[in-house]
Design an enzyme around this catalytic site. Structure first.
Site, PDB file in Angstrom:
ATOM      1  N   ASP A  40       0.903  -1.097  -0.056  1.00 28.74           N
ATOM      2  CA  ASP A  40      -0.022   0.019   0.158  1.00 28.74           C
ATOM      3  C   ASP A  40       1.022   1.290   0.075  1.00 28.74           C
ATOM      4  O   ASP A  40       0.486   2.310   0.368  1.00 28.74           O
ATOM      5  CB  ASP A  40      -1.065  -0.048   1.180  1.00 28.74           C
ATOM      6  N   GLU A  41       2.273   1.084  -0.335  1.00 28.46           N
ATOM      7  CA  GLU A  41       2.996   2.275  -0.428  1.00 28.46           C
ATOM      8  C   GLU A  41       3.652   2.418  -2.032  1.00 28.46           C
ATOM      9  O   GLU A  41       4.953   1.985  -2.012  1.00 28.46           O
ATOM     10  CB  GLU A  41       3.963   2.205   0.894  1.00 28.46           C
ATOM     11  N   ASN A  99       9.039  -6.377   5.564  1.00 26.40           N
ATOM     12  CA  ASN A  99       9.791  -5.709   6.187  1.00 26.40           C
ATOM     13  C   ASN A  99       9.918  -6.035   7.446  1.00 26.40           C
ATOM     14  O   ASN A  99      10.317  -5.393   8.749  1.00 26.40           O
ATOM     15  CB  ASN A  99       9.645  -4.119   6.197  1.00 26.40           C
ATOM     16  N   TYR A 199      10.712   4.536  16.062  1.00 22.84           N
ATOM     17  CA  TYR A 199      10.064   3.453  16.682  1.00 22.84           C
ATOM     18  C   TYR A 199      10.661   1.917  16.184  1.00 22.84           C
ATOM     19  O   TYR A 199      11.096   1.722  15.063  1.00 22.84           O
ATOM     20  CB  TYR A 199       8.663   3.593  16.051  1.00 22.84           C
ATOM     21  N   GLU A 221      11.520   7.287   3.547  1.00 16.84           N
ATOM     22  CA  GLU A 221      10.052   7.717   3.643  1.00 16.84           C
ATOM     23  C   GLU A 221       9.992   8.910   2.780  1.00 16.84           C
ATOM     24  O   GLU A 221      10.434  10.049   3.325  1.00 16.84           O
ATOM     25  CB  GLU A 221       9.441   7.783   5.116  1.00 16.84           C
TER      26      GLU A 221
END
Length: 394
Positions: A40-41, A99, A199, A221
């Site tokens: 979804d990226e 990932n 995170y 990102e």
């Protein structure tokens, strides 16, 4: 174009290699871009195809495009997760987050080689065949350049740097400061972040690349919106183009590069390259014995080359903003018998034949010693009998 494997649903994982001599080994660094790790990226998937087109269209026209094509073996995998893309979801067809599917350094997860997803296996096998210097995977949902480590030993959130933390910060900054606005982030100072500080994740591809393949990988990102309108893609490409190009070009513009040879025969040696004080090593390649070691510029480094059967060599350098060539010629460790042969004989037997020669010499010496021992026994036997007879009075 090569396929490095197939997805769960059998879709080929196509890789584009862009080079002036694709498919041929050269003493050049290799870089890989991977997009669409999460289904979804898809922005990374689209931007990597645009990047490939731009490089091919601008080769011999744009200096940066020409530099990259002539001096780097660039590999582009636009979609690591084609099944997830088709399903418009994060995981693959088995709904596994790719990932989180790699072996982890801190916890015994994903240690069973047979349990990995086919997409993960394809990446791992690819890195066994290709000697990558650096790489990056493109994600969506934020705007930041992320670097190792991605996890911590106790699963708590805090800054946990790798042995090459300074170099990774330099790489991440190249991407961030070449970007339209990534370095202006209010959430991430300078537009970069340590993964564990942001995170913690476990089983990630980034840390596995660095640990198991000596490949310096970033997680990029590149878009706050995971699935933006297609009309935004040209703008997103322009925002990221110089970042993607400069990160690849940094492989030849910075760091240290060299080749390693044997002093006796001049053959290339796949030696180990270490930097004193940094607990991280890389191997020179087997065939050409070339190595490409990323390092933060402006440092004082001691470079050490080691190889079994050879004396280690080291040199101290001051690395500026430009790349530096550091070649090594290594002397073999001379054993006493080798020393005798080199001083007394003119012997030029190659390695395997020399070993056979030594074995034959040892066999002949053993046979000769046995002959002498038997001869001594035979010669001494009558004397022993005569002595015995005298004692017995016979």
């Amino acid at each position: 174009m090569i396929s490095i494997g197939k997805s769960v649903l059998g879709v080929p994982l196509w890789v584009m290699e862009i080079s002036d001599k694709p498919g041929k080994e050269e003493a050049e660094p290799a870089f890989k871009y991977i997009g669409n790790v999460h289904g979804d990226e898809p922005v990374g998937r689209e931007l990597l195809i645009l990047l490939a087109n731009w490089l091919c269209d601008n080769y011999m026209k744009d200096p940066l495009a020409t530099l990259i094509v002539d001096n780097v073996h660039l590999h582009i995998l636009p979609s690591m997760n084609p099944d997830g893309f088709s399903l418009r979801r994060r995981g693959n067809a088995n709904n596994i987050d790719l990932n989180r599917d790699f072996p982890d350094q801190f916890f015994p997860i994903n240690d069973d080689p047979g349990a990995h997803q086919p997409e993960t296996k394809a990446i791992m096998h690819w890195l066994e065949e290709m000697h990558f210097t650096a790489s990056a995977s493109l994600h969506g949902g934020a705007l930041v350049a992320n670097y190792p480590w991605d996890g911590t030993e106790n699963k708590r959130k805090y800054y946990y740097g790798s042995p090459d933390d300074e170099t990774f910060r330099h790489m991440a900054s190249i991407y961030s400061h070449s970007h339209h606005n990534m370095s202006l982030s209010e959430e991430f100072p300078g537009g970069i972040t340590n993964g564990a500080y942001w995170y913690p994740i476990y089983g990630g591809m980034q840390d596995w690349n660095y640990l198991h393949a000596g490949c310096f990988e970033l997680t990029l990102e590149i878009s706050d919106d995971k699935w933006p309108n297609a009309r935004e893609l040209p703008t997103l490409f322009e925002y990221n183009k110089m970042s993607m190009l400069n990160l690849v070009a940094s492989l030849v513009k910075t760091g240290i590069h060299g080749r390693i040879f044997s002093s006796d025969e001049g053959r290339p040696l796949p030696a180990l390259i270490a930097i004193k004080g940094i607990n991280s090593t890389i191997h020179a390649r087997e065939a050409l014995a070339d190595y490409h070691r990323l390092l933060a510029p402006g440092g004082d480094y001691e470079v050490v080359a080691t190889m079994p059967g050879y004396k280690s060599r080291s040199t101290r350098i001051m690395l500026g903003e430009e790349a530096m060539t550091v070649d090594f010629v290594m002397d073999p460790v001379i054993t006493p018998i080798n020393s005798f042969l080199q001083r007394g004989w003119s012997c030029s037997l190659p390695g395997p034949h020399l070993e056979v020669f030594f074995i034959l010499v040892l066999v002949l010496v053993s046979v000769f010693l046995c002959f002498l021992l038997k001869r001594r026994v035979v010669l001494n036997y009558p004397k022993q009998r005569q002595t015995k007879r005298s004692v017995l009075g016979v």
